[in-house]
Design a protein around this motif. Structure first.
Motif, PDB file in Angstrom:
ATOM      1  N   ARG A   1      -3.423   4.848  -3.579  1.00 19.99           N
ATOM      2  CA  ARG A   1      -5.013   4.544  -3.328  1.00 19.99           C
ATOM      3  C   ARG A   1      -5.716   5.227  -3.691  1.00 19.99           C
ATOM      4  O   ARG A   1      -5.356   7.015  -3.256  1.00 19.99           O
TER       5      ARG A   1
ATOM      6  N   ILE B   1     -10.082   2.617  -1.946  1.00 20.52           N
ATOM      7  CA  ILE B   1     -10.161   2.245  -0.423  1.00 20.52           C
ATOM      8  C   ILE B   1     -11.310   1.617  -0.237  1.00 20.52           C
ATOM      9  O   ILE B   1     -12.029   2.236  -0.361  1.00 20.52           O
TER      10      ILE B   1
ATOM     11  N   THR C   1      -9.765   7.366  -3.157  1.00 21.53           N
ATOM     12  CA  THR C   1     -11.402   6.460  -2.216  1.00 21.53           C
ATOM     13  C   THR C   1     -12.300   6.506  -3.200  1.00 21.53           C
ATOM     14  O   THR C   1     -12.516   6.415  -4.504  1.00 21.53           O
TER      15      THR C   1
ATOM     16  N   ARG D   1       1.136  -1.327   0.081  1.00 20.63           N
ATOM     17  CA  ARG D   1      -0.598   0.075   0.043  1.00 20.63           C
ATOM     18  C   ARG D   1       0.629   1.212  -0.087  1.00 20.63           C
ATOM     19  O   ARG D   1       0.196   2.154  -0.559  1.00 20.63           O
TER      20      ARG D   1
END
Length: 135
Positions: A26, A119, A28, A21
């Protein structure tokens, strides 16, 4: 004999997930939704039973996890039409955002530099009130 789980030589799944990660940008659910309007491809890697139980995201490309690398790699003989080059912005989605991180890292290892994941996965997408086709 290998290193004990949780040591620097064998970080276990939690350590491996954190390391992966750290390399991803990443997104939303709302960021992913906006990225779709700019040409990103949302790839739903959940197995059929999860899609059947929870629903799907309209327009998402359905590629179960065990086929992902072959379908997204533009040099593969099994690539999907969306795999037009190494700069495709792939956003990988699983159910809760764990397996998708590992899958996105796998795509990056193939040279697909813009691959990332969602996410919170499908559950976060649905909770955000974004479009879902219910089963």
């Amino acid at each position: 004999m290998g290193a004990a789980p949780g040591t620097p030589d064998a970080p276990g799944i939690d350590g491996a997930l954190a390391a992966v990660r750290a390399t991803l940008d990443r997104v939303t659910p709302r960021q992913a939704y906006a990225a779709l309007a700019e040409g990103a491809v949302l790839v739903d890697t959940r197995p059929e039973f999860q899609r059947r139980a929870s629903g799907t995201v309209p327009g998402a490309l359905l590629v179960e996890r065990n086929h992902l690398e072959w379908r997204c790699d533009p040099t593969s003989g099994a690539a999907v039409a969306e795999a037009t080059g190494t700069q495709v912005h792939w956003i990988v989605m699983c159910d809760e955002g764990y397996a998708s991180s590992l899958a996105a890292a796998s795509l990056r290892s193939l040279g697909l530099a813009r691959a990332t994941d969602l996410i919170g996965g499908f559950q976060a997408w649905r909770a955000a009130g974004l479009p879902v086709t219910l089963p």
